[in-house]
Design an enzyme around this catalytic site. Structure first.
Site, PDB file in Angstrom:
ATOM      1  N   ASN A  14      36.507  53.516  61.759  1.00  0.00           N
ATOM      2  CA  ASN A  14      36.027  52.844  60.555  1.00  0.00           C
ATOM      3  C   ASN A  14      36.737  51.492  60.430  1.00  0.00           C
ATOM      4  O   ASN A  14      37.220  51.119  59.380  1.00  0.00           O
ATOM      5  CB  ASN A  14      36.332  53.717  59.333  1.00  0.00           C
ATOM      6  CG  ASN A  14      35.739  53.183  58.052  1.00  0.00           C
ATOM      7  OD1 ASN A  14      34.546  52.964  57.952  1.00  0.00           O
ATOM      8  ND2 ASN A  14      36.579  52.983  57.041  1.00  0.00           N
ATOM      9  N   SER A  28      43.628  47.303  57.619  1.00  0.00           N
ATOM     10  CA  SER A  28      43.189  48.496  58.332  1.00  0.00           C
ATOM     11  C   SER A  28      44.377  49.432  58.562  1.00  0.00           C
ATOM     12  O   SER A  28      45.438  49.008  59.005  1.00  0.00           O
ATOM     13  CB  SER A  28      42.579  48.110  59.690  1.00  0.00           C
ATOM     14  OG  SER A  28      42.155  49.250  60.399  1.00  0.00           O
ATOM     15  N   GLY A  29      44.180  50.710  58.256  1.00  0.00           N
ATOM     16  CA  GLY A  29      45.196  51.714  58.542  1.00  0.00           C
ATOM     17  C   GLY A  29      44.932  52.335  59.900  1.00  0.00           C
ATOM     18  O   GLY A  29      43.903  52.978  60.091  1.00  0.00           O
ATOM     19  N   SER A  58      39.768  51.675  58.602  1.00  0.00           N
ATOM     20  CA  SER A  58      40.899  52.261  59.322  1.00  0.00           C
ATOM     21  C   SER A  58      40.384  53.016  60.528  1.00  0.00           C
ATOM     22  O   SER A  58      39.177  53.207  60.690  1.00  0.00           O
ATOM     23  CB  SER A  58      41.676  53.237  58.414  1.00  0.00           C
ATOM     24  OG  SER A  58      42.199  52.588  57.275  1.00  0.00           O
ATOM     25  N   TYR A  68      38.320  55.056  54.960  1.00  0.00           N
ATOM     26  CA  TYR A  68      37.619  54.747  53.700  1.00  0.00           C
ATOM     27  C   TYR A  68      36.114  54.624  53.919  1.00  0.00           C
ATOM     28  O   TYR A  68      35.675  53.780  54.707  1.00  0.00           O
ATOM     29  CB  TYR A  68      38.171  53.445  53.127  1.00  0.00           C
ATOM     30  CG  TYR A  68      37.542  52.992  51.830  1.00  0.00           C
ATOM     31  CD1 TYR A  68      37.990  53.504  50.618  1.00  0.00           C
ATOM     32  CD2 TYR A  68      36.519  52.050  51.824  1.00  0.00           C
ATOM     33  CE1 TYR A  68      37.427  53.083  49.420  1.00  0.00           C
ATOM     34  CE2 TYR A  68      35.953  51.631  50.633  1.00  0.00           C
ATOM     35  CZ  TYR A  68      36.399  52.146  49.430  1.00  0.00           C
ATOM     36  OH  TYR A  68      35.837  51.733  48.263  1.00  0.00           O
TER      37      TYR A  68
END
Length: 391
Positions: free
Chosen positions: A219, A298-299, A260, A147
């Site tokens: 990120n 967070s992914g 993420s 993102y």
């Protein structure tokens, strides 16, 4: 105006190896990049437009797309065994169900922002369909996201099919541009400017001589948890010294640690799909050692592929494929050095992403500051002095 940095920086920022002996015992490949795995190519398209206040659909734009080609553009004809691991699922990577089911990667890999996954996926499918000579074409492209809405007008969905095509056509086996490029353009990592980072490890001949290369789109993370080869850099570079990018309006704020990371691991070691999944899992060790992987929002998705087998049947509808085919594999007992190489390269790639990233002003004047090499070098030197004194 859109820009597309060349694969080799005209003025290269420092990498971790310029300041520090490096992480782990193994040598890097010649480029210390994922492209040290023969046949792997990387292309970026960077989109930077406008400045000032955000107007949805108008900008400012700080985004892009990165393409990873596993087999020099031949993955359609020569699929790779592959596997994936979701360490935390607050993210997206398309095509994973078929990868998990079949163990095959049959498309390039795309990386972009959260709201542009669809256009990148469709562009890759369309590009391959136009290039294919097959009368019946089928594709499930693998596209991951992080993102970039803190710096970018993400709702404007500014990545287009033309950007994907240019990233695809620019893919090179040479040095990989890092930092504020491609899908990493608008990313923030541990409160510093983040983005694309890469690193590699080459095992000794006694351990197979294989290469493991890693590329990250970083990120993620919070400042206080950042560590570099065990040094608590985040606590030693407080936000009073280097401000953390943040938004002023309460309705725009996100939980600390939001964001993420996508980790793509490539190797020329001949691995089976289950072994690729295990290799992808080991990337979480490097993520954790650098201070990531502990945020609910967070992914954190890891993907690994192997180029070590070249005889895997390609076309799904090809009735002339033999009933059996032969592949080779590394015995499970010899995977440990590959796992270690993956963890070390992941950790170093994350630090390289931050070191390569220049300061960036995003939408609404929000600033994200890079982790300057001189600042990191000073922290590492001071910590080494303190540790020596303590002993």
């Amino acid at each position: 105006m859109a820009s597309n940095p060349t694969q080799e920086h005209t003025t290269r920022r420092s990498r971790l190896r310029d300041l520090h002996p490096g992480i782990g015992p193994y040598e890097t490949g010649p480029l210390n990049a994922i492209t040290d795995v023969e046949g792997v190519r990387v292309g970026h398209e960077t989109v930077i437009e406008g400045r000032g206040g955000k107007e949805r659909g108008e900008g400012p734009v700080r985004t892009g797309v990165t393409i990873i080609e596993p087999r020099a553009g031949r993955v359609r004809e020569q699929p790779c065994f592959a596997g994936a691991f979701s360490f935390n699922g607050n993210g997206e990577m398309t095509g994973l169900e078929w990868v998990r089911e079949s163990g095959l990667l049959t498309t390039p890999i795309g990386l972009t922002n959260t709201f542009s996954v669809g256009v990148v996926r469709d562009a890759l499918a369309g590009y391959d369909a136009r290039e294919s000579s097959a009368s019946t074409f089928w594709a499930l492209p693998v596209v991951g996201e992080t993102y970039d809405g803190v710096l970018n007008d993400i709702c404007g969905q500014h990545v287009t099919e033309a950007h994907v095509r240019r990233a695809y056509e620019s893919a090179s086996s040479g040095p990989v541009a890092e930092g504020n490029v491609g899908g990493g353009t608008g990313m923030i990592c541990h409160g510093f400017k983040g983005g694309i980072g890469t690193s590699s490890r080459r095992l000794p001949a006694a351990n197979g001589g294989w290469t493991v290369g890693v590329l990250v789109q970083a990120n993620h993370g919070v400042r206080d948890l950042l560590r570099v080869d065990g040094v608590p850099v985040g606590r030693l570079v407080p936000d009073a010294e280097v401000p953390i990018a943040s938004v002023a309006r309460l309705e725009d704020r996100m939980p600390e640690g939001s964001g993420s990371i996508i980790v793509v691991v490539a190797t020329d070691a001949p691995l089976l799909p289950s072994q690729c999944r295990r290799l992808a899992t080991q990337a979480t060790i490097g993520l954790g050692r650098s201070g990531g992987g502990v945020s609910d929002s967070s992914g954190d998705i890891m993907f690994a592929f192997s180029t070590g087998n070249t005889s895997i049947p390609a076309e799904y509808h090809n009735v002339d494929i033999p009933q059996t085919h032969t592949v080779s594999t590394v015995p499970h007992q010899h995977l440990s050095t590959l796992f270690e190489a993956c963890a070390d390269a992941t950790e170093e790639a994350i630090i390289n992403a931050m070191l390569a990233a220049d300061d960036m002003e995003g939408r609404d004047g929000i600033m994200a500051y890079g982790l300057a090499a001189d600042r990191l070098g000073s922290v590492l030197e001071r910590h080494a002095t303190w540790s020596g004194s303590a002993r």
